[in-house]
Design a protein around this motif. Structure first.
Motif, short mmCIF file in Angstrom:
data_model
loop_
_atom_site.label_atom_id
_atom_site.label_comp_id
_atom_site.label_asym_id
_atom_site.label_seq_id
_atom_site.Cartn_x
_atom_site.Cartn_y
_atom_site.Cartn_z
N HIS A 48 53.04 36.61 108.21
CA HIS A 48 52.68 37.79 108.98
C HIS A 48 51.18 37.87 109.13
O HIS A 48 50.44 37.63 108.20
CB HIS A 48 53.21 39.05 108.30
CG HIS A 48 54.68 39.06 108.19
ND1 HIS A 48 55.32 39.20 106.99
CD2 HIS A 48 55.65 38.90 109.10
CE1 HIS A 48 56.62 39.15 107.18
NE2 HIS A 48 56.85 38.96 108.45
N HIS A 49 50.77 38.24 110.31
CA HIS A 49 49.36 38.42 110.60
C HIS A 49 49.14 39.90 110.89
O HIS A 49 50.06 40.61 111.29
CB HIS A 49 48.96 37.60 111.83
CG HIS A 49 49.25 36.15 111.65
ND1 HIS A 49 48.50 35.34 110.82
CD2 HIS A 49 50.22 35.35 112.16
CE1 HIS A 49 48.99 34.12 110.85
NE2 HIS A 49 50.04 34.10 111.65
N PRO A 50 47.92 40.36 110.73
CA PRO A 50 47.67 41.76 111.10
C PRO A 50 47.84 41.93 112.61
O PRO A 50 47.71 40.98 113.37
CB PRO A 50 46.24 42.01 110.66
CG PRO A 50 45.67 40.71 110.23
CD PRO A 50 46.77 39.70 110.16
N HIS A 64 46.64 47.62 117.93
CA HIS A 64 46.48 48.69 116.93
C HIS A 64 45.85 49.92 117.58
O HIS A 64 46.29 51.05 117.37
CB HIS A 64 45.61 48.18 115.77
CG HIS A 64 45.54 49.13 114.62
ND1 HIS A 64 44.62 50.16 114.57
CD2 HIS A 64 46.27 49.21 113.49
CE1 HIS A 64 44.79 50.83 113.45
NE2 HIS A 64 45.79 50.28 112.77
N SER A 67 54.26 41.25 112.75
CA SER A 67 53.01 41.65 112.11
C SER A 67 53.07 43.12 111.72
O SER A 67 53.95 43.85 112.16
CB SER A 67 51.82 41.38 113.05
OG SER A 67 52.01 42.05 114.26
N TYR A 68 52.12 43.52 110.90
CA TYR A 68 52.03 44.92 110.49
C TYR A 68 50.60 45.24 110.09
O TYR A 68 49.80 44.34 109.82
CB TYR A 68 53.00 45.24 109.35
CG TYR A 68 52.74 44.47 108.07
CD1 TYR A 68 51.93 44.99 107.08
CD2 TYR A 68 53.31 43.22 107.86
CE1 TYR A 68 51.68 44.29 105.93
CE2 TYR A 68 53.08 42.52 106.71
CZ TYR A 68 52.26 43.06 105.74
OH TYR A 68 52.01 42.36 104.59
N GLU A 69 50.30 46.53 110.09
CA GLU A 69 48.95 46.99 109.79
C GLU A 69 49.04 48.46 109.37
O GLU A 69 49.93 49.18 109.80
CB GLU A 69 48.09 46.86 111.04
CG GLU A 69 46.62 47.16 110.86
CD GLU A 69 45.86 46.00 110.25
OE1 GLU A 69 44.89 46.28 109.52
OE2 GLU A 69 46.22 44.84 110.49
N TRP A 70 48.09 48.91 108.53
CA TRP A 70 48.07 50.32 108.16
C TRP A 70 47.87 51.17 109.41
O TRP A 70 47.14 50.78 110.32
CB TRP A 70 46.97 50.61 107.14
CG TRP A 70 47.21 49.95 105.82
CD1 TRP A 70 46.49 48.94 105.26
CD2 TRP A 70 48.27 50.22 104.89
NE1 TRP A 70 47.04 48.57 104.06
CE2 TRP A 70 48.13 49.35 103.80
CE3 TRP A 70 49.32 51.13 104.88
CZ2 TRP A 70 48.99 49.34 102.72
CZ3 TRP A 70 50.19 51.12 103.79
CH2 TRP A 70 50.02 50.25 102.73
#
Length: 187
Positions: free
Chosen positions: A76-78, A84, A162-165
């Protein structure tokens, strides 16, 4: 420690129990050493399972069956910064959301996996996973720490691109923007 090996079901159960506990005051070092011993045992078991067959056994063995996946699992990448930003500003729709506040890790794991399966099957691309910040009693939050780790497990890995805060108004570090992978056959 005994020489008995844990079954896969016992290992899963032990993992759930171990994640839900805290060391007694003054015993954190013993708990860390025990965790290291368990990790070393599990690594040794995994290595033993992956050993190649001896040459003599290969002659009499039937050819190996083709596996469904030859390539290594994706990492997984940001999320890309423009994606975003669009999610944060509402220019890109968050197509689903799940709130895991107040759940035990085992409940949250099962609920999150089910949610992501259904969202993936429906072709959704961007969802919000709310874990909460878990600031009670000075802790960092069990779900806040656990969910990103779960995403690297095999049952989640193929679902997530992917995922990110999340942005502050979507929960900040208590929530994650998740981009789901495309279902097979779609470009």
């Amino acid at each position: 420690m005994t020489g008995r090996k844990l079954s896969s079901e016992e290992r899963i159960l032990w993992g759930k129990v171990a994640k839900s506990t805290r060391a007694l005051p003054g015993r954190a070092e013993e708990a860390r050493q025990f965790d290291e011993e368990i990790a070393a045992m599990m690594a040794a078991e995994d290595a033993a399972l992956r050993k190649p067959m001896p040459l003599e056994a290969e002659k009499n063995a039937e050819p190996p069956r083709a596996t469904a996946r030859k390539t290594p699992p994706p990492s997984h990448h940001p999320l890309e910064k423009p994606v975003h930003r669009k999610l944060a500003k509402g220019r890109l729709a968050i197509e689903g959301r799940i709130d895991l506040h107040g759940l035990y890790q085992s409940q949250a794991h099962d609920l999150l996996l089910d949610f992501l399966f259904r969202a993936h099957d429906r072709g959704l691309r961007h969802v919000l996973v709310i874990t909460g910040k878990g600031t009670s009693m000075g802790s960092e939050g069990a779900l806040r720490r656990a969910v990103p780790l779960w995403f690297s497990k095999p049952e989640f890995r193929f679902l997530i691109s992917s995922y990110e805060w999340a942005a502050r108004h979507h929960g900040g570090e208590g929530a994650l923007y998740v981009r789901l992978s495309r279902p097979r056959g779609q470009l």
